[in-house]
Each structure stands twice: as C-alpha cells, then as structure tokens.
Design an enzyme around this catalytic site. Structure first.
Site, short mmCIF file in Angstrom:
data_model
loop_
_atom_site.label_atom_id
_atom_site.label_comp_id
_atom_site.label_asym_id
_atom_site.label_seq_id
_atom_site.Cartn_x
_atom_site.Cartn_y
_atom_site.Cartn_z
N GLN A 196 -19.43 -10.41 9.49
CA GLN A 196 -19.58 -11.43 8.44
C GLN A 196 -20.80 -11.15 7.57
OE1 GLN A 196 -18.59 -15.22 9.93
NE2 GLN A 196 -19.30 -16.37 8.17
N SER A 227 -20.23 -7.95 15.73
CA SER A 227 -19.76 -9.33 15.84
C SER A 227 -18.27 -9.42 15.53
CB SER A 227 -20.61 -10.25 14.95
OG SER A 227 -20.29 -11.60 15.16
N LEU A 228 -17.90 -10.05 14.40
CA LEU A 228 -16.50 -10.10 13.99
C LEU A 228 -15.85 -8.72 14.01
CD1 LEU A 228 -13.97 -11.12 12.35
CD2 LEU A 228 -15.38 -10.69 10.31
N ARG A 276 -11.06 -18.01 15.41
CA ARG A 276 -12.51 -17.86 15.65
C ARG A 276 -13.30 -18.33 14.44
NH1 ARG A 276 -16.39 -13.66 14.72
NH2 ARG A 276 -17.83 -13.27 16.48
N HIS A 281 -24.05 -16.90 17.33
CA HIS A 281 -24.59 -16.17 18.48
C HIS A 281 -25.80 -16.89 19.10
CE1 HIS A 281 -21.78 -12.98 17.71
NE2 HIS A 281 -22.17 -12.96 16.46
N GLN A 298 -19.39 -13.34 23.66
CA GLN A 298 -20.00 -12.90 22.41
C GLN A 298 -20.40 -14.06 21.50
OE1 GLN A 298 -18.17 -12.07 18.78
NE2 GLN A 298 -18.24 -9.85 19.06
#
Length: 308
Positions: free
Chosen positions: A9, A87-88, A112, A196, A245
């Site tokens: 992102q 991440s993503l 998500r 996170h 995560q």
C-alpha cells in the site's frame, strides 16, 4: 538467482496498469474477471478514479494486487527462484508462487482492505517514519513513549528507515522525542489507520475466517514472509503468518537479507512505482534491482527473455 518482489500500500497512482490492460489480452481478461468477482469496476477506479478514492484502503489493496499480478502473469515464464511482497504485496507473491489461486487471493485481499479500513475507524491510530536510528535505539525510543499508549515498529524497511505505528498520542510523542535520541528525521504519515500494530486486532479474526474459507497450497517456490523473514513453502505456515501479519512488524530488510543469504543476486519489483527498488538498494548495493510497472517494461522484459 532471481527473485520477484511485490509492492504494498502506498505505491498506487491514477492510471495504474491501464496500458497493460490495453496492450495485453491476458491481463485484460484478468482485470475484467476481477471486476466480476468484486462486484464493482476496480479498473475504473485504477484508470480514472481520483487520488482520494484510490487512497481508500478498501480500493487501494485490490488495485495494487491486480496491477502486480497481471504484470507477473505476463512474465510467468521468467526463471524466478524466490519471491516476497511488502505487506499487501505478500498476497501477490503467494498467488504468483501458486499458494493461492487468483480468484481466492483477490477476494481475501479485498476483504483485508475492508477490514483494515474498518479497524482504522474503530481504533483510530497513525504511523510515522523514523529515519537514521538503529533498531536498538528505536526500541529505546518506543520504551520511552509506551506510557502514552500503544506503539510498535510496523515496518523495518531498510537500515535506518523504520516506520512506527500505534495510538495517535504515543506515535506523536515518539516523533517529538526521536531527534533528541538520535533520529535524523521523524515524520507522521498520512494514513487511515495504525497498520501492523495491535490496533488492527479487530480485523484479525475476520481475516482468519476468510483465509479458512480458501484453499492454500504449498508454494512452488519459496516465499520469504514478512513476519518471520524466512523463505516458506508449507501451506499451514503460510496461513498462520498471513493472520499474524496484520498486527506484526513487516521485517522487510531482514527478508531481503535472508533472500540474499539464500542465493538471490537479482531482484525485480513487479507492480506500481519504485518503492521496493529504493529499499533493496539501501539494504545491499551488491545485488541488482530493476522494476516492471508499465506495458513498455513488460515488453522489454519479454523481448530480453526471447533473445536469451
């Protein structure tokens, strides 16, 4: 050995992947399929949407996933020994590596994004970039600020570039104290939630439920996962790490170092922008790093492959 890495992102931009859609029927079919699965035109948001709309997490995440996986699919014959995503981007890496199919990955990524956006509304928080501090010094900084609220390291992006996440008061206190504790710069980021960090906990249970509904396979190539910074291939570990995560630190610098230790000498960022290219350069200048974002770069890569 070569690795594909996929951005997360923040790398989105207006007009993303439009030229890939126009020039490659295989990619166009995937994007049109995505519109059907999602029940709205994500491609219209990608190609014509405003920056404000594209920044909404519920749209950002499927848009970046779609851009990246379409480009990667066109390059699927490339010899890739390992993969990872920030991440993503980890979902794109897992889809590319065969751990989940395109349809399932897109549905989970969309869910998500919704869950993270909702968690950001339920538990307001923020994030900040801390530049020029060692990991050890950062831990001292966080220890000083935790009396003001929840705060933790969210992203270990590269040596001396760490993002923190948590409750607004605690993050702002850390930004205030950071220069006096050795940081070269500390700046709050414009984000819709404390990603996170424990403030994402409300999203965790529903994400787990969504993951439990899909088939996750052992991956055909190792995926260096954010939470453990280790190459993973086993389905049960993949599933567990994807849930963790949401509230755990993204150990990107450590992941890249682990990939290099595993023999990777060349990294190719697949997807919008050049964020990971910059990070990899700062992590280890001995490796080569390039990127494939647009149709021209896809064509160049395919042409080079044919010449080999």
């Amino acid at each position: 050995m070569k690795a594909f890495v996929f951005p997360g992102q923040g790398s989105q931009y207006c007009g993303m992947a439009e030229d890939i859609f126009q020039q490659y029927p295989e990619a166009r079919n995937l994007m049109e399929r995505a519109n059907e699965i999602l029940g709205y035109s994500i491609t219209d948001i990608m190609f014509n949407g405003s920056e404000e709309v594209l920044r909404e997490t519920r749209y950002t995440q499927p848009a970046i996933f779609l851009h990246s996986i379409c480009a990667a699919t066109l390059l699927s014959n490339t010899d890739v020994a390992m993969t990872a995503g920030h991440s993503l981007g980890e979902y794109t890496a897992l889809c590319f590596a065969g751990a989940m199919c395109f349809e399932d990955a897109l549905r989970v990524v969309s869910k998500r994004g919704e869950l993270m956006q909702n968690a950001g509304t339920l538990n307001p928080g923020t994030m900040a970039a801390i530049i020029g501090m060692s990991n050890e010094a950062l831990e001292d900084l966080l220890a000083e600020t935790r009396a003001s609220g929840v705060v933790q390291a969210a992203n270990f992006n590269s040596p001396g570039q760490i993002v923190i996440s948590g409750e607004i008061g605690a993050v702002r206190k850390a930004v205030e104290l950071a220069p006096s504790m050795g940081a070269r710069m500390a700046k709050e980021l414009v984000v819709s939630g404390a990603f996170h960090s424990p403030l994402m906990k409300p999203a965790e249970e529903e994400l787990k439920a969504s993951l439990d509904e899909i088939t996750i396979n052992n991956s055909r190539i190792p995926v260096c996962m954010n939470v453990v910074a280790q190459p993973i291939t086993m389905a049960d570990e993949i599933r567990k790490n994807l849930v963790l995560q949401l509230t755990s630190s993204v150990r990107w610098a450590q992941s890249v170092e682990a990939m290099i230790a595993g023999g990777i000498t060349s990294f190719i960022e697949i997807g919008p922008q050049k964020v990971l290219q910059g990070l990899v350069k700062r992590i280890d200048r001995s490796v080569t790093i390039s990127g494939i974002d647009n149709a021209n770069q896809v064509a160049q890569c395919l042409a080079t492959k044919q010449e080999q």
